[in-house]
Write a protein that holds these residues in place. Structure first.
Motif, PDB file in Angstrom:
ATOM      1  N   ARG A 190      -5.416  10.296   0.050  1.00  0.00           N
ATOM      2  CA  ARG A 190      -4.568  10.145  -1.136  1.00  0.00           C
ATOM      3  C   ARG A 190      -3.970  11.462  -1.627  1.00  0.00           C
ATOM      4  NH1 ARG A 190      -8.049   6.048  -4.882  1.00  0.00           N
ATOM      5  NH2 ARG A 190      -8.392   4.455  -3.291  1.00  0.00           N
ATOM      6  N   MET A 219       3.428  -6.407  -8.914  1.00  0.00           N
ATOM      7  CA  MET A 219       3.051  -5.038  -9.247  1.00  0.00           C
ATOM      8  C   MET A 219       4.285  -4.194  -9.522  1.00  0.00           C
ATOM      9  SD  MET A 219      -0.294  -4.118  -7.073  1.00  0.00           S
ATOM     10  CE  MET A 219      -0.236  -2.502  -7.802  1.00  0.00           C
ATOM     11  N   GLY A 275       2.377   1.891  -3.294  1.00  0.00           N
ATOM     12  CA  GLY A 275       1.371   2.332  -4.246  1.00  0.00           C
ATOM     13  C   GLY A 275       0.844   3.722  -3.929  1.00  0.00           C
ATOM     14  N   GLY A 276       1.366   4.349  -2.865  1.00  0.00           N
ATOM     15  CA  GLY A 276       0.945   5.706  -2.554  1.00  0.00           C
ATOM     16  C   GLY A 276      -0.405   5.787  -1.867  1.00  0.00           C
ATOM     17  N   VAL A 277      -0.791   4.727  -1.149  1.00  0.00           N
ATOM     18  CA  VAL A 277      -2.009   4.801  -0.356  1.00  0.00           C
ATOM     19  C   VAL A 277      -1.676   4.404   1.076  1.00  0.00           C
ATOM     20  CG1 VAL A 277      -3.819   4.536  -2.064  1.00  0.00           C
ATOM     21  CG2 VAL A 277      -2.586   2.538  -1.327  1.00  0.00           C
ATOM     22  N   ARG A 288      -5.024  -5.543  -4.078  1.00  0.00           N
ATOM     23  CA  ARG A 288      -4.921  -6.138  -2.746  1.00  0.00           C
ATOM     24  C   ARG A 288      -6.279  -6.661  -2.280  1.00  0.00           C
ATOM     25  NH1 ARG A 288      -2.200  -9.445  -1.029  1.00  0.00           N
ATOM     26  NH2 ARG A 288      -2.484  -9.815   1.160  1.00  0.00           N
ATOM     27  N   MET A 347       0.826  -1.195   0.000  1.00  0.00           N
ATOM     28  CA  MET A 347       0.000   0.000   0.000  1.00  0.00           C
ATOM     29  C   MET A 347       0.871   1.260   0.000  1.00  0.00           C
ATOM     30  SD  MET A 347      -3.123  -1.173   0.062  1.00  0.00           S
ATOM     31  CE  MET A 347      -4.463  -0.461   1.022  1.00  0.00           C
ATOM     32  N   VAL A 369     -13.832   9.900  -6.067  1.00  0.00           N
ATOM     33  CA  VAL A 369     -12.537  10.315  -5.524  1.00  0.00           C
ATOM     34  C   VAL A 369     -11.667  10.857  -6.657  1.00  0.00           C
ATOM     35  CG1 VAL A 369     -10.370   9.474  -4.529  1.00  0.00           C
ATOM     36  CG2 VAL A 369     -12.553   8.758  -3.545  1.00  0.00           C
ATOM     37  N   ASN A 428     -10.245  14.690  -6.520  1.00  0.00           N
ATOM     38  CA  ASN A 428      -8.812  14.999  -6.556  1.00  0.00           C
ATOM     39  C   ASN A 428      -8.424  15.574  -7.911  1.00  0.00           C
ATOM     40  OD1 ASN A 428      -8.242  14.382  -3.925  1.00  0.00           O
ATOM     41  ND2 ASN A 428      -7.590  12.285  -4.338  1.00  0.00           N
ATOM     42  N   THR A 486      -3.605  -0.251  -6.666  1.00  0.00           N
ATOM     43  CA  THR A 486      -3.021  -0.937  -5.509  1.00  0.00           C
ATOM     44  C   THR A 486      -4.114  -1.421  -4.570  1.00  0.00           C
ATOM     45  OG1 THR A 486      -1.109   0.507  -5.658  1.00  0.00           O
ATOM     46  CG2 THR A 486      -1.403  -0.686  -3.603  1.00  0.00           C
ATOM     47  N   VAL A 487      -5.054  -0.544  -4.268  1.00  0.00           N
ATOM     48  CA  VAL A 487      -6.157  -0.917  -3.384  1.00  0.00           C
ATOM     49  C   VAL A 487      -6.964  -2.055  -4.003  1.00  0.00           C
ATOM     50  CG1 VAL A 487      -8.296  -0.093  -2.337  1.00  0.00           C
ATOM     51  CG2 VAL A 487      -6.283   1.383  -2.391  1.00  0.00           C
ATOM     52  N   ASN A 521      -0.070   8.318 -11.325  1.00  0.00           N
ATOM     53  CA  ASN A 521      -0.046   8.146  -9.876  1.00  0.00           C
ATOM     54  C   ASN A 521      -1.410   7.879  -9.297  1.00  0.00           C
ATOM     55  OD1 ASN A 521       2.163   8.714  -7.657  1.00  0.00           O
ATOM     56  ND2 ASN A 521       2.897   9.301  -9.674  1.00  0.00           N
ATOM     57  N   THR A 538      -2.300   4.373 -10.049  1.00  0.00           N
ATOM     58  CA  THR A 538      -1.567   3.413  -9.224  1.00  0.00           C
ATOM     59  C   THR A 538      -2.196   3.294  -7.847  1.00  0.00           C
ATOM     60  OG1 THR A 538       0.466   3.918 -10.406  1.00  0.00           O
ATOM     61  CG2 THR A 538       0.704   2.824  -8.287  1.00  0.00           C
ATOM     62  N   GLN A 539      -2.633   4.411  -7.287  1.00  0.00           N
ATOM     63  CA  GLN A 539      -3.296   4.358  -5.976  1.00  0.00           C
ATOM     64  C   GLN A 539      -4.537   3.467  -6.038  1.00  0.00           C
ATOM     65  OE1 GLN A 539      -3.925   8.572  -5.185  1.00  0.00           O
ATOM     66  NE2 GLN A 539      -2.135   8.624  -3.848  1.00  0.00           N
ATOM     67  N   LEU A 587       3.230  -7.814  -4.261  1.00  0.00           N
ATOM     68  CA  LEU A 587       4.109  -6.641  -4.281  1.00  0.00           C
ATOM     69  C   LEU A 587       5.100  -6.750  -5.424  1.00  0.00           C
ATOM     70  CD1 LEU A 587       5.055  -4.120  -2.512  1.00  0.00           C
ATOM     71  CD2 LEU A 587       6.768  -5.649  -1.609  1.00  0.00           C
TER      72      LEU A 587
END
Lengths: 473, 473
Positions: free
Chosen positions: A307, B288, A289-291, B362, A286, B384, B388, B358-359, B351, B354-355, B285
């Protein structure tokens, strides 16, 4: 029964218990099971609910709760009343647990806490605010209040918070026979255990005996003759991740937890530790991955907020890379092909760096990378960077030369790629190593620094070489 | 003792056993300990070596072996002779294990295998080529040969490969007393165990009893009265990761392993499973990050080769993004600021994606993301991304307008960023979901596809909007 799954879901008799497995082949809760429970909740049919839900394992009930709508969750807990198994709440997302617990009167929570193992009770209580915690603890019998209070007094994420305060401890002069008789008579034993501890009158830990050892020994033998030294007692204030590493390193199933005076205060079991190990590996993923500590059940607002900082840092580094490009605006104006090709140099560097960085961050986390092999690994990564740099430089150089009909441009991009992939290898290993040495978590910040290096070096090397080679402005 | 660590390392008496802990405060092997062992190996001082090394836990010896130079490792194994604890080899990198085992005569390996638990023996044997395996097995006593052969016959990475073939099993009509007496007399018991199994004469599994249950029950009671159903018996051909998930889900400490006829063939214990759980989280990990099953001890050639395919795919997608830029070469020539700013749009999209990815990856791996919450999560990610996107569009729009003194350019980059961060959110969640639905591993391929989307959309939106807005070529 015949018909498709959906027909079954509609045609199912809600009075009949659900006998099929609750999970489908993909390991996900079956839609017809969920519809069945949903219908029972809608009908406020407590008979069916209790019949079906009481036979679930706590983790199965946890999965069910997560799959329900918020209003269904509330209704389920209400309908189950005293039969609701609170240990299922240790299996759901933090946000869902809070949503359920905050809705309940403290009286009901206090009642439920008495049914739970102390580690599960602490897991649920620790997220409540202090006022609720105190109110609930005040309603508990003395012994349990003291036990839970002791665990809650240890800092968050320590072994003391995760330990179970129920355990079997005997004096060293007891015989195996006495010990077995004691266990046969005592009703207050923990639910399942694999070793018993040996203590002196002040609760100081002297050793431990595995149950199989007791079973294999004659009744007349004294415990002190068969006990072994507990080499791996865990201090209650030890960080839970460090405790998890002890379990992994020494293949422990359970370990004594001791206070600062070496007195036995609890026992940590491997099922609690498995969760910690998994969380720890997840955290690295995480963070890279920037979270942050995000959960699936987090709200839009919480997710956006958590984020944004990472995106802000990325914006700053992206602007830095743009400033480098800005140095070469005249060069690009004279040769637009450079603008077309430059992202390739940066992107290949970024990817090569991510590969090296991923290996490095993981190896640091598992303590596989240390001073004894760091020099060798830096050397290996440098050579790998050089080999793959040269390989892909040749490929990309040929493509660029052909595409723009310019062998000069092919040579320039090839040279820039070699430089950048070498920089990528060095940044990918040295930055996490440095962050680790400085006491920072290499998983969090490495990505930003590393890709900044590969963007800046990539753009500078490519545009700079082109300017010099073609004599541009 | 006084002086710095280095003085101690040199001044240490090699005859004296090493009494200090072998790990420093950072959890890494102490340099002076390593120097001490290195000196003993150089002096071929088997007395000191045996004295110090025999008291190490297998994982400590494993750490020591990893920290030594290859020639020291070889010498250590040779000097320890029959006293070398082969179980330490289960704690080191695959490459190091192979390096040591391939150096040894098959006779010595066969001798060592008899000392090991069957799961450890299989772990070491499974990496050898078939000829060596057969030679070593042929040198073993009949029972052990059959046991190891049976485990090796199951496919790699299954429960059958990881199980221990030593277990205690009794018939249902035995009493608790008979069972205890049997365990007191049988010398051939497994080293440590927490439950015994109940079987019929054909070895069909009937149930299990935890040791604490036996200790709490009177001697005259029959086993069948206290045994519980083994709900979670693991088929030997089950994938080890799936078996690990069963352990996690049901908080198991050990589980019976059964063959296709429901006959008991072994027992899987949680310490083996912990390694699988950790490996599994690590794999996500690594995948990715664009690295495969790489290990720290891999050679330069192996590392380069395993990373090259991923770099090749990235090269292809980077060229695709460049082709998009190429569509706008005339536009860039008229307005070089676009070349300067365009990487920012792509980078922010990459980016944000990627956030989200990643979530998603997982949550898919832990089965937390399923059909019941997918729609909600897609909705959340989209909102979101929009929030952002708008936030950073305003920030970057203002910076660009000020930097190039053009509110038009500020507006264009702001609009492009909103578009790209929305695309990033959708790609970040929909691509892994789609790969998962298609039966592919979302961790491996998601990164490539996702960043291709954000690069292509980012460049196209920014350059396209600029061309239209400014009426460029």
């Amino acid at each position: 029964m015949s018909g498709t799954e959906e027909e079954q879901a509609v045609g199912v008799d809600p009075e009949a218990p659900f006998d099929a497995g609750i999970y489908g082949e993909d390991g996900i809760l079956r839609a017809d099971y969920l519809a069945h429970i949903g219908a029972a909740i809608a009908d406020r049919d407590t008979l069916t609910l209790k019949q079906d839900i009481l036979k679930l394992h706590q983790s199965e009930l946890g999965d069910l709760i997560e799959a329900l709508m918020p209003e269904q969750r509330r209704a389920l807990v209400e309908l189950m009343g005293e039969d609701f198994d609170f240990s299922a709440l240790t299996e759901v997302d933090d946000a869902i647990r809070m949503e359920i617990v905050e809705d309940l009167p403290n009286d009901q929570i206090a009642l439920a806490m008495q049914e739970l193992d102390s580690d599960d009770a602490v897991y649920i209580l620790e997220d409540l605010d202090e006022q609720d915690q105190n109110e609930i603890l005040a309603k508990l019998p003395f012994t349990e209040r003291i036990r839970l209070r002791r665990a809650l007094d240890y800092p968050e994420e320590t072994a003391g918070r995760r330990m179970q305060t129920e355990f079997v401890a005997v004096p060293p002069f007891w015989t195996v026979g006495q010990t077995i008789d004691y266990m046969r008579e005592d009703q207050n034993l923990p639910e399942e255990f694999s070793q018993i501890f040996v203590i002196d009158p002040t609760f100081k830990l002297l050793g431990a005996v595995h149950l199989d050892q007791i079973l294999r020994t004659k009744r007349a033998v004294r415990i002190e003759e068969i006990m072994h030294e507990t080499r791996h007692a865990i201090p209650a204030i030890m960080d839970q991740e460090e405790a998890a590493r002890e379990f992994e390193q020494y293949d422990l199933l359970s370990a004594a937890v001791v206070d600062e005076n070496e007195r036995l205060v609890g026992v940590l079991t491997i099922d609690d530790v498995v969760d910690v190990i998994q969380q720890e590996a997840e955290e690295d993923l995480m963070r890279m991955g920037g979270v942050g500590d995000e959960e699936l059940s987090d709200t839009v607002a919480a997710t956006s907020r958590s984020r944004a900082p990472w995106l802000l840092v990325n914006l700053a580094t992206a602007i830095l890379a743009s400033l480098v490009i800005g140095l070469f605006d005249a060069t690009i104006q004279e040769m637009v092909a450079l603008a077309i090709l430059m992202p390739i140099v940066a992107s290949m560097g970024g990817n090569a760096a991510t590969q090296t960085m991923t290996v490095t961050v993981r190896a640091l986390a598992t303590k596989d990378l240390d001073i004894y092999n760091a020099a060798r690994i830096v050397r290996r990564e440098t050579i790998v960077g050089l080999i793959n740099g040269v390989l892909f430089a040749i490929v990309m150089g040929a493509i660029a030369a052909f595409w723009f009909d310019s062998s000069g441009l092919g040579g320039v991009i090839a040279a820039a790629m070699i430089v950048n992939m070498l920089a990528a290898a060095l940044a990918g290993i040295l930055i996490p190593l440095l962050l680790d040495r400085l006491g920072a978590d290499p998983a969090i910040a490495s990505s930003v620094f590393v890709t900044t290096v590969t963007d800046v070096v990539g753009f500078f090397a490519f545009l700079g070489l082109a300017r010099v080679w073609f004599g541009l402005g």
